[in-house]
Design a protein around this motif. Structure first.
Motif, mmCIF file in Angstrom:
data_model
loop_
_atom_site.group_PDB
_atom_site.id
_atom_site.type_symbol
_atom_site.label_atom_id
_atom_site.label_comp_id
_atom_site.label_asym_id
_atom_site.label_seq_id
_atom_site.Cartn_x
_atom_site.Cartn_y
_atom_site.Cartn_z
ATOM 1 N N VAL A 185 63.829 -17.918 56.606
ATOM 2 C CA VAL A 185 63.056 -19.228 56.141
ATOM 3 C C VAL A 185 61.581 -19.113 56.989
ATOM 4 O O VAL A 185 61.567 -19.451 57.988
ATOM 5 N N GLU A 186 60.520 -18.782 56.227
ATOM 6 C CA GLU A 186 59.198 -18.919 56.856
ATOM 7 C C GLU A 186 58.272 -19.712 56.676
ATOM 8 O O GLU A 186 56.992 -19.999 57.291
ATOM 9 N N ARG A 187 58.749 -20.617 55.567
ATOM 10 C CA ARG A 187 57.549 -21.750 55.313
ATOM 11 C C ARG A 187 57.940 -23.107 55.999
ATOM 12 O O ARG A 187 57.878 -24.179 55.179
ATOM 13 N N ILE A 188 58.228 -23.021 57.147
ATOM 14 C CA ILE A 188 58.231 -24.049 58.066
ATOM 15 C C ILE A 188 57.049 -24.249 59.057
ATOM 16 O O ILE A 188 57.126 -23.247 59.977
ATOM 17 N N GLN A 189 56.541 -25.457 59.234
ATOM 18 C CA GLN A 189 55.712 -25.557 60.233
ATOM 19 C C GLN A 189 56.339 -26.414 61.431
ATOM 20 O O GLN A 189 56.539 -27.596 61.004
ATOM 21 N N PHE A 190 56.544 -25.897 62.490
ATOM 22 C CA PHE A 190 57.102 -26.613 63.567
ATOM 23 C C PHE A 190 56.019 -27.245 64.401
ATOM 24 O O PHE A 190 54.987 -26.769 64.748
#
Length: 282
Positions: free
Chosen positions: A161-166
């Motif tokens: 899952v690459e669409r997460i901004q931490f």
């Protein structure tokens, strides 16, 4: 050499005084050592353990006898049908939190872009699950703990899952500007004198992720106050809380001007998640 059957029997006997599920715990730990699933134990009860496996297994059983959580011993826990890496730096995922997912998914359009933020993400189970279930959304995830964020990032990579901004942040403090359609959080909500802190897995979980001031309501109040400035008009705030905090959470939401305030119950029938809708003053 000891067989799987005899080794399990020995472990069950040792764990009976520690856990309500000695057989399950013994099997999970043995599967972890062997790298097999539970069906293997039943199919090959007379298979033998080598000395290294036996030593590793007995060490884990001894740790479990001291009360250490299974999730920390195996390093994994299932949530929403996915396996997540878990460490003592984060809370252990619980079935109760799946209610947050159910309610969030009901509010997120299936194929439309929307912005979601998970405050206090821990292992990342909420952010990652929502991103995986709703491919069109953009997800932000915050935690004050850098080590917790490392666990969350590893889980995001694990599930591709690459669409997460931490973002390392105390709630919204360091979140870049912008508004969200949904704010979701499972914050600390235990009072400092809550007797449950001395029971079961809670004894080993990070205190900062469990305990909040003002009888467990301080962080919920902070989130509800600040979320008003970060929600789009018509957006929703969803917060998990303690079984005995329904009235306090609803009162807090209403006093802060949220509309359509509701509390939903978990699988045990306990009030667990309160939500409210932000509507801009006309």
């Amino acid at each position: 050499m000891p067989t799987l059957k005899s080794t399990l029997a020995e472990a069950v006997s040792l764990l009976q005084a520690t856990t309500e599920s000695p057989l399950l715990d013994a099997e999970l730990l043995l599967c972890h050592v062997l790298g097999k699933d539970r069906s293997y134990l039943r199919a090959w009860p007379d298979a033998e353990l080598n000395p290294e496996q036996l030593h590793a297994y007995r060490a884990l059983v001894n740790d479990r006898r001291q009360g250490k959580p299974i999730a920390y011993l195996t390093g994994t826990r299932e949530f929403w049908s996915r396996d997540f890496h878990i460490s003592p730096d984060v809370l252990i995922p619980r079935p109760d939190t799946e209610l947050l997912i159910e309610l969030s998914l009901a509010l997120i359009p299936t194929n439309q872009p929307s912005r979601i933020i998970d405050l206090g993400t821990g292992s990342g189970i909420i952010a990652i699950t929502l991103a995986a279930e709703r491919p069109a959304i953009h997800v932000s995830a915050t935690d004050i703990s850098a080590t917790a964020l490392q666990v969350a990032k590893a889980n995001a990579a694990r599930h591709q899952v690459e669409r997460i901004q931490f973002c390392q942040s105390h709630w919204f403090d360091d979140v870049p500007t912008g508004k969200f359609d949904l704010v979701v959080s499972n914050p600390p909500y235990l009072a400092s004198d809550d007797e449950h802190r001395q029971q079961g897995d809670l004894r080993f979980e990070p205190l900062t992720a469990l305990v909040s001031a003002q009888q467990g309501l301080s962080d919920i109040q902070t989130i509800a106050e600040t979320a008003r400035n970060r929600l789009e008009n018509g957006g929703f705030l969803l917060v998990e809380h303690g079984y005995n905090q329904k009235e306090a959470a609803q009162k807090l939401f209403r006093n802060l001007g949220y509309h359509n305030v509701q509390t939903h119950h978990d699988l045990s029938g306990q009030p667990r998640v309160t939500l409210g809708q932000y509507l801009s003053p006309s």
